[in-house]
Motif scaffolding. Structure first.
Motif, PDB file in Angstrom:
ATOM      1  N   GLY A 110       0.818  -1.206   0.000  1.00 36.41           N
ATOM      2  CA  GLY A 110       0.000   0.000   0.000  1.00 36.41           C
ATOM      3  C   GLY A 110       0.848   1.251   0.000  1.00 36.41           C
ATOM      4  N   VAL A 111       0.287   2.297  -0.592  1.00 36.00           N
ATOM      5  CA  VAL A 111       0.922   3.617  -0.611  1.00 36.00           C
ATOM      6  C   VAL A 111      -0.131   4.638  -0.213  1.00 36.00           C
ATOM      7  CG1 VAL A 111       1.979   5.424  -2.034  1.00 36.00           C
ATOM      8  CG2 VAL A 111       2.564   3.009  -2.434  1.00 36.00           C
ATOM      9  N   PRO A 245       0.116  -6.620  -7.159  1.00 36.76           N
ATOM     10  CA  PRO A 245      -1.301  -6.840  -7.454  1.00 36.76           C
ATOM     11  C   PRO A 245      -2.106  -6.957  -6.159  1.00 36.76           C
ATOM     12  CG  PRO A 245       0.059  -8.188  -8.885  1.00 36.76           C
ATOM     13  CD  PRO A 245       0.991  -7.570  -7.882  1.00 36.76           C
ATOM     14  N   GLY A 246      -3.199  -6.227  -6.085  1.00 36.64           N
ATOM     15  CA  GLY A 246      -3.998  -6.176  -4.874  1.00 36.64           C
ATOM     16  C   GLY A 246      -3.582  -5.069  -3.920  1.00 36.64           C
ATOM     17  N   GLY A 247      -2.455  -4.410  -4.210  1.00 35.04           N
ATOM     18  CA  GLY A 247      -2.004  -3.316  -3.363  1.00 35.04           C
ATOM     19  C   GLY A 247      -2.881  -2.087  -3.510  1.00 35.04           C
ATOM     20  N   ARG A 248      -2.953  -1.277  -2.442  1.00 32.56           N
ATOM     21  CA  ARG A 248      -3.823  -0.109  -2.419  1.00 32.56           C
ATOM     22  C   ARG A 248      -3.040   1.188  -2.579  1.00 32.56           C
ATOM     23  NH1 ARG A 248      -6.712  -4.825  -1.220  1.00 32.56           N
ATOM     24  NH2 ARG A 248      -8.835  -4.327  -0.568  1.00 32.56           N
ATOM     25  N   LEU A 249      -3.601   2.100  -3.367  1.00 31.97           N
ATOM     26  CA  LEU A 249      -3.093   3.469  -3.448  1.00 31.97           C
ATOM     27  C   LEU A 249      -4.173   4.385  -2.901  1.00 31.97           C
ATOM     28  CD1 LEU A 249      -1.212   5.745  -4.272  1.00 31.97           C
ATOM     29  CD2 LEU A 249      -2.055   5.529  -6.624  1.00 31.97           C
ATOM     30  N   ASP A 287      -4.622  -2.745 -20.783  1.00 38.27           N
ATOM     31  CA  ASP A 287      -5.235  -3.355 -19.598  1.00 38.27           C
ATOM     32  C   ASP A 287      -5.224  -2.374 -18.434  1.00 38.27           C
ATOM     33  OD1 ASP A 287      -5.614  -5.683 -20.985  1.00 38.27           O
ATOM     34  OD2 ASP A 287      -3.800  -6.652 -20.223  1.00 38.27           O
ATOM     35  N   ALA A 288      -6.322  -2.325 -17.701  1.00 37.19           N
ATOM     36  CA  ALA A 288      -6.443  -1.423 -16.556  1.00 37.19           C
ATOM     37  C   ALA A 288      -5.404  -1.776 -15.497  1.00 37.19           C
ATOM     38  CB  ALA A 288      -7.839  -1.505 -15.959  1.00 37.19           C
ATOM     39  N   THR A 289      -4.730  -0.761 -14.982  1.00 34.14           N
ATOM     40  CA  THR A 289      -3.724  -0.989 -13.935  1.00 34.14           C
ATOM     41  C   THR A 289      -4.311  -0.857 -12.539  1.00 34.14           C
ATOM     42  OG1 THR A 289      -3.062   1.331 -14.073  1.00 34.14           O
ATOM     43  CG2 THR A 289      -1.815  -0.249 -15.396  1.00 34.14           C
ATOM     44  N   PHE A 290      -5.521  -0.281 -12.447  1.00 32.16           N
ATOM     45  CA  PHE A 290      -6.195  -0.139 -11.157  1.00 32.16           C
ATOM     46  C   PHE A 290      -7.677  -0.433 -11.311  1.00 32.16           C
ATOM     47  CE2 PHE A 290      -2.508   2.578 -10.314  1.00 32.16           C
ATOM     48  CZ  PHE A 290      -2.196   2.260  -8.998  1.00 32.16           C
ATOM     49  N   ALA A 319      -7.636   3.277  -4.969  1.00 31.93           N
ATOM     50  CA  ALA A 319      -7.777   2.261  -6.004  1.00 31.93           C
ATOM     51  C   ALA A 319      -6.891   1.071  -5.677  1.00 31.93           C
ATOM     52  CB  ALA A 319      -7.422   2.821  -7.373  1.00 31.93           C
ATOM     53  N   VAL A 320      -7.214  -0.070  -6.281  1.00 36.35           N
ATOM     54  CA  VAL A 320      -6.505  -1.323  -6.040  1.00 36.35           C
ATOM     55  C   VAL A 320      -5.729  -1.701  -7.300  1.00 36.35           C
ATOM     56  CG1 VAL A 320      -6.730  -3.746  -5.382  1.00 36.35           C
ATOM     57  CG2 VAL A 320      -8.342  -2.047  -4.470  1.00 36.35           C
ATOM     58  N   ARG A 321      -4.470  -2.043  -7.127  1.00 40.88           N
ATOM     59  CA  ARG A 321      -3.593  -2.374  -8.259  1.00 40.88           C
ATOM     60  C   ARG A 321      -3.970  -3.721  -8.854  1.00 40.88           C
ATOM     61  NH1 ARG A 321      -0.866  -2.533 -12.291  1.00 40.88           N
ATOM     62  NH2 ARG A 321       1.343  -1.983 -12.487  1.00 40.88           N
ATOM     63  N   THR A 322      -4.033  -3.776 -10.171  1.00 39.80           N
ATOM     64  CA  THR A 322      -4.230  -5.027 -10.877  1.00 39.80           C
ATOM     65  C   THR A 322      -2.866  -5.639 -11.191  1.00 39.80           C
ATOM     66  OG1 THR A 322      -4.164  -4.095 -13.106  1.00 39.80           O
ATOM     67  CG2 THR A 322      -6.288  -3.997 -11.938  1.00 39.80           C
TER      68      THR A 322
END
Length: 345
Positions: A110-111, A245-249, A287-290, A319-322
């Motif tokens: 997460g960031v 992947p799955g990380g939060r910004l 492809d969507a990155t978030f 948003a959540v990272r893809t």
């Protein structure tokens, strides 16, 4: 437009002794039940409010970043308190990907970015961020490089007006710039009180005005001096590169300029196809990155505003990272100004 209000005491940005939207930050970072002790980045350490809460929630470690040497100095007590779980480094959050690579050598869970000026900066007269106190016209977060005094006294009139209009959304920017240029012919403008008085004398103060007439001028100078919007754009791209992947910004903003950039970034990065028409069919996008964690910006609840009125203008987007590869982008598409300035005039 959300996030557009400015609190009078802030002189261009609300001060925060208490981290705003803290419950929402922890929730969207998914740290309320950190079963695996994740690794997080606090890109805007400040007084350490978010870092402390993330670690107390059970995070495995936090890499905290700040460009202000005073924040690094004052944060050493937290480094000692969390013994090994907190790394505090000086740098710009626009470089967080390089700092993560250097300090951690991997991806993060997460960031969080809390954009703007901190209370410690506003409350120190010698830093020159606020006109609440008379002090040198400085405003440099890193305490190095050109200051607000340099900008006010050396930038040409047309460019100075553009700075006030673009970064302060000041409708009377041309009048203010002209008055500044005339005043500096007689004597260099070096104090916050001198500039604030000049702006107030130039454009006046209406009976219904909720903020001091110099508020937007000070905001504009601070953002320009520190390159804040460019740093925000770079930080969004950097976070995209370091999140697993799955990380939060999670990004907390305090006025429309910042919020607009974040909103446009998340919108672009979460799209999977382009809008079509009968003349132009839909086109596939990268492809969507978030994926959006918050469809709309979150605002503070009434109880938080009652406790901390300065939180009123804050907005949170997340948003959540893809698993899609990160992209390169032109930041101006999100509203990051691309200004080329001259001097003199």
């Amino acid at each position: 437009m959300t996030g557009g209000s400015v609190h009078e005491n802030a002189a261009g940005g609300p001060s925060r002794h208490v981290p705003v939207l803290l419950r929402e930050v922890l929730d969207t970072l998914d740290t309320l039940e950190p079963r695996d002790g994740g690794v997080f980045v606090d890109g805007t350490f400040g007084l350490g409010g978010y870092t402390t809460a993330i670690l107390e929630a059970g995070a495995g470690s936090v890499l905290a970043i700040d460009r202000d040497p005073n924040a690094i100095r004052d944060g050493q007590a937290l480094v000692d308190r969390f013994s090994g779980k907190l790394q505090l480094v000086m740098g710009r959050f626009g470089d967080l990907d390089a700092l993560v690579d250097e300090q951690l050598g991997g991806f993060v869970d997460g960031v969080v970015l809390d954009i703007g000026v901190s209370s410690m900066q506003l409350d120190e007269a010698e830093r020159g961020f606020s006109f609440r106190y008379d002090g040198p016209l400085d405003m440099r977060m890193e305490q190095a490089g050109p200051s607000a005094e340099d900008v006010v006294n050396e930038l040409g009139e047309a460019d100075l007006a553009r700075v006030l209009y673009i970064f302060g959304e000041e409708k009377k920017s041309r009048r203010i710039a002209k008055a500044i240029v005339e005043a500096r012919k007689a004597e260099r403008i070096t104090r916050t009180s001198t500039l604030a008085s000049l702006v107030e004398k130039t454009i006046g103060r209406g009976m219904r005005d909720k903020i001091h007439p110099a508020t937007r001028t000070f905001q504009a100078l601070r953002i320009y001096v520190n390159g804040e919007l460019d740093e925000l754009g770079r930080a969004l791209l950097a976070a995209e590169r370091v999140l697993k992947p799955g990380g939060r910004l999670v990004v907390v903003t305090f006025h429309s300029l910042e919020d607009r950039i974040v909103k446009r970034f998340f919108t672009e990065r979460s799209k999977t196809h382009g809008g079509g028409s009968r003349h132009r069919p839909e086109q596939d996008l990268p492809d969507a990155t978030f994926t959006l964690k918050t469809r709309k910006a979150l605002s503070p609840q009434d109880d938080e505003i009652a406790e901390n009125p300065r939180a009123r203008s804050s907005r949170l987007r997340a948003a959540v990272r893809t698993d899609a590869p990160s992209r390169h982008s032109d930041q101006t598409a999100w509203g990051v100004p691309d200004l080329v300035m001259g001097k003199g005039g």
